[in-house]
Structure formats: C-alpha cells, structure tokens
Design an enzyme around this catalytic site. Structure first.
Site, mmCIF file in Angstrom:
data_model
loop_
_atom_site.group_PDB
_atom_site.id
_atom_site.type_symbol
_atom_site.label_atom_id
_atom_site.label_comp_id
_atom_site.label_asym_id
_atom_site.label_seq_id
_atom_site.Cartn_x
_atom_site.Cartn_y
_atom_site.Cartn_z
ATOM 1 C CB CYS A 273 -0.929 0.048 1.263
ATOM 2 S SG CYS A 273 -1.897 1.583 1.314
ATOM 3 C CB CYS B 67 -0.352 2.671 4.087
ATOM 4 S SG CYS B 67 -1.714 1.981 3.324
ATOM 5 C CG ASP B 68 3.362 1.161 4.572
ATOM 6 O OD1 ASP B 68 2.870 1.663 5.382
ATOM 7 O OD2 ASP B 68 2.996 -0.045 4.259
#
Ligand code: NDP
Length: 314
Positions: free
Chosen positions: A137, A140-141
């Site tokens: 993701c 997200c990261d």
C-alpha cells in the site's frame, strides 16, 4: 447445531469497517455478533505505523489501532468470536449463517465487512519483509521512504497511480513489470511514461527478496524473462501493486457484484440488492481503500441496519 436465538445483527469481518459497525450497533443495544474471520483485525494488522488515522497525532501501530477499536466494541457488549463464516443462506428469513465449527446462526440483518486482500507475489520471503521494506500500500507506507529510491511491481492502473504517488517522496521509482506492455489505461500510461522520476524495468520478475543484518529488505533478485538472466538490485523499499481481491467468495451468486467481484451497494448507502444485507469497507470499495473511509462506511452500515430493523419491527 442451530441456535434458537435470532440475532438482530451479525457482522462478518473485523477490520475498521466491521469493528466500527460493531461499536455503533452495540451502542444501539442491538447486541451484535461479530465473526472475526481468518485475519482478525484485517489489513491494518499487516501494516506498520498508521499516520493518517485521525486522532493519533504521533501515529499509531496498525495492530494497536485495531486492538483498541476491538476493545471499544466489546466495551458496549459486542460478542466477538474468533471464527469464520463458511456458508450464508440469504434466501431465508431470518438469514442463516454457518460457522467453521458447523454451527448455524440466525440473524435479521447482516453486515458484510470481509474486506479485500492485496495480492502478493507469493515469494517465500513475502511475510518476512512485510512492514520491513515490503508494502502492498503506497498511500499507507510511501512516506516512510522519503528520499530513498524504491521499486514497485505491477502494470495496471493501481501500479501507475501508486508509482506516481511515490514520486512525492522518492527521487526514483522503478516499476518492475512482467511484460513489455502496460495493462493500465492510456491516460495513466502517458502520465507515468513522461514522469522523469519513474523508470520501467520491462519483462522482469522478482524472484527473491534479500535482507540485511537487521532483517530489513536490502535487495531483490530480478529475472529478465526473455534472457532468464538474474541480477541482484539493491533497494530498501518494495511495493506490490498487482491488484486486490475482494473477499466475497461466500456471496457469489447471492449478491450483486461488479465485474471484479466487489459487492454493489446503493448510492450513498451500504444497502445491497438483498434487503437487510449491508456491505461496508473494502469489500464494496475498490476506490478509496483507506482505514478511515472503511470505518466511515462501517458506521453507515450500522445506521442502515438499525433503521431497517426499526422499519421492520415485528
Ligand atoms: P489489474 O488487475 O488491472 O492489474 C494488475 C497488474 O499486476 C497487471 O499489470 C498484472 O500484469 C500485474 N500482475 C498480476 N499478478 C502478477 C504477478 N503475480 N506478478 C507480476 N505481476 C502481476 O489491477 P489494478 O489493481 O491495477 O486495477 C484493478 C481495477 O481497478 C482495474 O479495472 C483498474 O482499471 C481499476 N483502477 C482504476 C483506477 C483509476 O481509474 N484511477 C485506479 C486504480 C485501479 P499483466 O498486465 O501482465 O497481467
């Protein structure tokens, strides 16, 4: 064995959508029964730090966030069971669900929050490096790789969208694709191909992930599928963007789904085509896919179920 008790609401799934639906329905005194499924806590339990969930100015670890939401639901009386549902009969009223021990559970309303799973390459090291250099993701990261070159696998719209997102943080993003043509839409291809921070490695597959002394990703082995030549390329960040699979196998043929298997819900609601069945979170959303949007739709499903029950009170 069938339970005689007819539950007002059963929730399947234990990510942000399922547990938020549990908090709301429990507070509405509907005594929800929640089946956690095979990945309790959902996709957040395989991420590291979550920095974009409102209310946590210093960030929060994914598993900790899910444990907190779980406890919050239990505090109001949600009955959370570490079990999966293996069969659903939505043709009868009340609905009949069968769990993995073979027991049947009856309910007036059903909230489906079974989520989606990011597809993994299936390498022996996938699990070892997840959250330690490997991510599925970018939203997200990506931030954690600020200033570092990263690699990303895939050739569809998600891959190119995520590659472009990653260029905000990384000086260079190398897209590794197994063919020499992209699957993504023309417009996305044009954007990505002219982005100077994105480099393509065609006809290439990753065959192995290598770690450093701290157990973090340090390099990947890449094979050229035309020549079979394998070489080691250093990278501390690797993203898989090879698609997601909604966890909807249980409901095939029972509920309307789109061509990719996501459950169709009504405009601005969580209603499915079967009255009394609601779907929330990633199982019906392949567009936003965020913990907070999943939690929001879990709240919507709980309110939709509550209103349905009030309208159909016997
Ligand atoms: P897709 O299925 O479209 O693409 C998956 C990509 O990953 C393909 O290029 C595929 O390669 C590659 N791939 C799959 N398995 C492997 C593997 N084991 N090893 C290496 N590569 C692999 O998934 P997406 O998530 O990109 O998109 C899903 C749907 O959502 C699509 O309809 C897409 O158009 C849509 N979408 C739309 C967006 C938008 O409009 N903004 C944004 C994101 C998604 P190959 O091409 O060789 O099969």
């Amino acid at each position: 064995m069938a339970e005689k008790n007819v539950h007002k609401v059963i929730i399947i799934g234990s990510g942000p959508a399922g547990f938020t639906a549990a908090i709301y329905t429990a507070r509405a005194d509907l005594k929800p029964l929640v089946f956690e499924g095979h990945q309790p806590g959902g996709q957040l339990t395989i991420t590291n730090e979550v920095e974009n969930f409102p209310g946590f100015p210093e960030g929060v670890m994914g598993p900790e966030l899910m444990e907190n939401i779980r406890k919050q639901a239990q505090r109001f009386g949600a009955d959370i069971r570490f079990q999966s549902v293996t069969n659903a009969d939505l043709g009868r009223r009340p609905f009949v669900l069968t769990d993995d021990a073979g027991d049947e559970h009856l309910c007036e309303t059903l909230i489906i929050a079974t989520g989606a799973s990011a597809k993994m390459l299936g390498l022996a090291e996938d699990k070892e490096f997840m959250g330690r250099g490997l991510s599925a993701c970018a939203t997200c990261d990506g931030f954690f790789f600020k200033g570092k070159d990263v690699m990303l696998v895939g050739g569809g719209d998600t891959a190119l969208e995520e590659a472009m997102y990653l260029t905000r943080f990384s000086p260079q993003v190398t897209v590794v694709h197994r063919r020499d043509a992209l699957r993504a839409s023309k417009i996305m291809q044009e954007r990505a191909l002219k982005n100077e921070k994105i480099k393509f490695m065609w006809n290439s597959v990753i065959t192995q992930l290598l770690g450093d002394a701290d157990g973090k990703l340090r390099a990947v082995m890449i094979q050229d599928v035309k020549t079979d030549k394998v070489r080691e390329i250093p990278t501390q960040g690797l993203f898989y963007a090879i698609g997601h699979e909604p966890n909807t196998a249980l409901f095939k043929g029972l509920l309307d789904m789109d061509e990719n298997g996501y459950i169709r819900t009504g405009d601005n609601s969580t209603k499915t085509n079967v009255e009394g069945v609601f779907a929330c979170g990633d199982v019906q959303d392949h567009y936003y896919r965020q913990a907070i949007s999943a939690a929001g739709s879990g709240c919507m499903a709980a309110i939709d179920a509550e209103r349905y029950l009030a309208e159909h009170a016997t």
